[in-house]
Enzyme design. Structure first.
Site, PDB file in Angstrom:
ATOM      1  CE  LYS A   1      -8.228  25.614   5.180  1.00 37.77           C
ATOM      2  NZ  LYS A   1      -8.731  24.821   6.298  1.00 37.77           N
TER       3      LYS A   1
ATOM      4  CD  GLN B   1     -11.579  25.335   8.545  1.00 36.58           C
ATOM      5  OE1 GLN B   1     -11.197  25.104   7.400  1.00 36.58           O
ATOM      6  NE2 GLN B   1     -10.776  25.802   9.481  1.00 36.58           N
TER       7      GLN B   1
ATOM      8  CG  ASP C   1      -6.536  19.437   7.364  1.00 39.14           C
ATOM      9  OD1 ASP C   1      -5.830  20.262   6.740  1.00 39.14           O
ATOM     10  OD2 ASP C   1      -7.633  19.716   7.871  1.00 39.14           O
TER      11      ASP C   1
END
Ligand SMILES: NC(=O)c1ccc[n+]([C@@H]2O[C@H](COP(=O)([O-])OP(=O)(O)OC[C@H]3O[C@@H](n4cnc5c(N)ncnc54)[C@H](OP(=O)(O)O)[C@@H]3O)[C@@H](O)[C@H]2O)c1
Length: 299
Positions: A54, A98, A121
Site C-alpha cells: 500500500k 490493517q 476502508d
C-alpha cells in the site's frame, strides 16, 4: 466456451493512472497532496506485505504515505490513541488500521474510532449505512474493484441481471451486494447456511465468490455465459515449489469454470490488484472532500 480473462493488472493500471493524473492536478491547482496513513499492530508477515505494498502504491501515485507500527502487545487504548492522533492530523486524509489486530484489541472499536471522513476502508457504520442508503460515502475497496470489473465486461450496464454473492461479510459480501443492487441487479446473498448453493449459483448471470474456501465453486455450478468474480485469497501448501512454499488460490475452480463462464477473474492477478487501486482512489476522494474541492469526474 473459454471465458475472457478479466485481467486485474489492466483494470488496476487504468484506475491508478487516473488517480495519478488527478493527484498531479490537485497539487498543481490546489496545492493539495493527499496523504494516507496506515497503522499496523503486530508483526503478521502477510499484513506487513500488504502494508508495504500500500505504501509503495501510494507513493507511486504521488501521494504521501505514512506508516505507524505498534507492537503485538499494544493495549487497545494505545491503538485508539494512535487513531485519534491521526484523526486530528490535517495532513492525513485517509486512515486505516490493517486487520487482523491482536486479540486484546477490538476490531469493531477501532473501526468506530476512525473519523468517518477519513475512513477510506469504508468499514465505519456511518459509511456502511450511507452505502446501504445510496448516499455518497466511502465504499470498501475490494467491492468497488469487483463492481468496476463486472460492469465493464458486461458492457457498462448490469440492469436486470441476477447476481449471486456468496459471502456476507461487512468487508466484501454485503458491500458487493449493495453495489450490485445500486446497479439494478436482482441480488441474492448466499452464505454457509444457504440450501442448494450449486443450484442457486446456476441461476446467476453474475457470480461473486467471497468465501475463503479454496476452489469451492465448481464448473457445473455455473450458468453458461456468466460473469465470475473470484474474491477468494487462499494460501495452500505447495511442496512441489519447495519446502515450506505456498500458492495462492481463489474460491473458484478456475480451470473448470473458465470453460463455462463468459468472463472470469484469475487468482492471483484479478480482484486483489484492484483493492489497492481503489483504496488510492478513496484517499483522493477523502482529500478532495476535506479540502472542499469537487471530486474530479475523471477519477
Ligand atoms: N482480493 C482481495 O483483495 C480480498 C480482500 C478481502 C478478502 N479477500 C478474500 O475473500 C475471501 C472472503 O473474505 P471475507 O473477509 O469476506 O471472509 P469472511 O469474513 O470469513 O466471510 C466469509 C463468508 O463466506 C461464507 N461461507 C463460508 N463457508 C461457506 C460455504 N461453505 N458455503 C457458503 N458460504 C460460506 C460465510 O458464511 P457465514 O456468514 O454463514 O459464516 C461468510 O459470510 C477470503 O478468501 C479473503 O482472503 C480478498
Amino acid at each position: 466456451m473459454v471465458a475472457q480473462l478479466i485481467d486485474g493488472k489492466v483494470f488496476s493500471g487504468r484506475v491508478k493512472a487516473r488517480v495519478g493524473e488527478v493527484v498531479r492536478r490537485l497539487k498543481a491547482d490546489h496545492g493539495l497532496t493527499p496523504g494516507l496513513a496506515v497503522v499496523l499492530v503486530g508483526e503478521d508477515p502477510a499484513s506487513e506485505v500488504y502494508v508495504r505494498n500500500k505504501g509503495i502504491a501510494t507513493r507511486d501515485a504521488g501521494m504521501v504515505s505514512l506508516e505507524f507500527k505498534l507492537p503485538a502487545s499494544a493495549r487497545e487504548a494505545e491503538v485508539l490513541d494512535q487513531v485519534r492522533e491521526l484523526n486530528a492530523d490535517k495532513d492525513v486524509h485517509g486512515l486505516l488500521v490493517q486487520f487482523p489486530v491482536p486479540d486484546q484489541v477490538s476490531q469493531q472499536t477501532v473501526i468506530e474510532t476512525i473519523d468517518p471522513a477519513k475512513d477510506v476502508d469504508g468499514l465505519h457504520p456511518l459509511n456502511a449505512g450511507k452505502l446501504a442508503s445510496g448516499i455518497p460515502g466511502f465504499v470498501p475497496a475490494t467491492p468497488s474493484g469487483c463492481l468496476i470489473m463486472a460492469k465493464e465486461v458486461a458492457g457498462g450496464d448490469l440492469s436486470g441481471r441476477h447476481a449471486v454473492v456468496i459471502g456476507r461479510s461487512n468487508l466484501v459480501g454485503k458491500p458487493v451486494a449493495q453495489l450490485l443492487l445500486g446497479e439494478n441487479c436482482t441480488v441474492t446473498m448466499a452464505h454457509s447456511r444457504t440450501r442448494d448453493l450449486p443450484g442457486l449459483c446456476r441461476q446467476a448471470d453474475i457470480l461473486v465468490a467471497a468465501v475463503g474456501q479454496p476452489e469451492m465453486v465448481r464448473g457445473d455450478w455455473i450458468k453458461p455465459g456468466a460473469i465470475v468474480i473470484d474474491v477468494g485469497m487462499n494460501r495452500l501448501p505447495a511442496p512441489e515449489r519447495g519446502p515450506g512454499k505456498t500458492r495462492l488460490t481463489g474460491d473458484v475452480a478456475f480451470d473448470e469454470v473458465k470453460e463455462v463462464a463468459s468472463a472470469i477473474t484469475p487468482v492471483p492477478g484479478g480482484v486483489g490488484l484492484m483493492t489497492v487501486a481503489c483504496l488510492l482512489r478513496n484517499t483522493v476522494m477523502a482529500a478532495c472532500r476535506q479540502a472542499g474541492v469537487a471530486i474530479p469526474a475523471d477519477l
